[in-house]
Write a protein that holds these residues in place. Structure first.
Motif, PDB file in Angstrom:
ATOM      1  N   ASN A 184       0.696  -1.477  -0.146  1.00 26.35           N
ATOM      2  CA  ASN A 184       0.034   0.115   0.127  1.00 26.35           C
ATOM      3  C   ASN A 184       0.834   1.281   0.029  1.00 26.35           C
ATOM      4  O   ASN A 184       0.330   2.229  -0.161  1.00 26.35           O
ATOM      5  N   GLY A 185       2.215   1.266   0.171  1.00 24.45           N
ATOM      6  CA  GLY A 185       2.989   2.449   0.483  1.00 24.45           C
ATOM      7  C   GLY A 185       3.485   2.815  -0.920  1.00 24.45           C
ATOM      8  O   GLY A 185       4.591   3.663  -0.972  1.00 24.45           O
ATOM      9  N   ILE A 186       2.942   2.107  -2.116  1.00 23.82           N
ATOM     10  CA  ILE A 186       3.628   2.826  -3.079  1.00 23.82           C
ATOM     11  C   ILE A 186       3.746   4.272  -3.649  1.00 23.82           C
ATOM     12  O   ILE A 186       4.467   4.797  -4.153  1.00 23.82           O
ATOM     13  N   LEU A 187       2.414   4.857  -3.464  1.00 22.64           N
ATOM     14  CA  LEU A 187       2.403   6.430  -3.317  1.00 22.64           C
ATOM     15  C   LEU A 187       3.224   7.007  -2.374  1.00 22.64           C
ATOM     16  O   LEU A 187       4.059   8.078  -2.830  1.00 22.64           O
ATOM     17  N   GLY A 188       3.440   6.719  -1.078  1.00 26.74           N
ATOM     18  CA  GLY A 188       4.317   7.411  -0.250  1.00 26.74           C
ATOM     19  C   GLY A 188       5.632   7.288  -0.763  1.00 26.74           C
ATOM     20  O   GLY A 188       6.646   8.181  -0.527  1.00 26.74           O
ATOM     21  N   ASN A 189       5.981   6.073  -1.322  1.00 31.51           N
ATOM     22  CA  ASN A 189       7.470   5.667  -1.702  1.00 31.51           C
ATOM     23  C   ASN A 189       7.807   6.561  -2.962  1.00 31.51           C
ATOM     24  O   ASN A 189       8.822   6.991  -3.110  1.00 31.51           O
ATOM     25  N   ALA A 190       6.812   6.676  -3.781  1.00 32.62           N
ATOM     26  CA  ALA A 190       6.911   7.512  -5.055  1.00 32.62           C
ATOM     27  C   ALA A 190       7.295   8.857  -4.660  1.00 32.62           C
ATOM     28  O   ALA A 190       8.196   9.677  -5.270  1.00 32.62           O
ATOM     29  N   ALA A 191       6.541   9.477  -3.648  1.00 32.89           N
ATOM     30  CA  ALA A 191       6.794  10.814  -3.229  1.00 32.89           C
ATOM     31  C   ALA A 191       8.058  10.865  -2.622  1.00 32.89           C
ATOM     32  O   ALA A 191       8.519  12.097  -2.753  1.00 32.89           O
ATOM     33  N   LEU A 192       8.681   9.893  -1.825  1.00 29.99           N
ATOM     34  CA  LEU A 192      10.027  10.028  -1.036  1.00 29.99           C
ATOM     35  C   LEU A 192      10.853  10.160  -2.380  1.00 29.99           C
ATOM     36  O   LEU A 192      11.857  10.840  -2.165  1.00 29.99           O
TER      37      LEU A 192
END
Length: 97
Positions: A58-66
């Motif tokens: 589920n953290g793909i959006l957060g990781n892309a933002a990072l």
């Protein structure tokens, strides 16, 4: 220097003096736009390495933002370092005249 410590002073000197002038020289060798693109790409790679399981869960959006933030921050550091070193270089050359 005694109040902030040797390690902190070394970090300030390296990131505040040595690296900006290295970036300034590298910009003259490569060009400003290619160096910004390279720094953004390196920032993306750094963000991908720091992200845990970058493409799963589920953290793909957060990781892309990072990853994007890492690229933008590194590009901004390169741009500011180049601008600062250029300003110092122009001021030093005008003082020599």
């Amino acid at each position: 220097m005694a109040r902030i410590g040797l390690y902190s002073t070394l970090i300030i000197v390296v990131f505040g003096v040595l690296i900006p002038f290295f970036i300034f020289r590298l910009c003259h060798w490569l060009g400003f736009k290619p160096l910004l693109a390279l720094s953004f790409f390196i920032g993306l790679l750094y963000g991908a390495l720091k992200a845990e399981y970058a493409w799963y869960g589920n953290g793909i959006l957060g990781n892309a933002a990072l990853m994007a933030a890492s690229g933008v921050v590194l590009s901004a550091y390169v741009a500011l370092s180049y601008g600062g070193a250029s300003l110092v270089g122009r001021a030093a050359s005008s003082l020599r005249r």
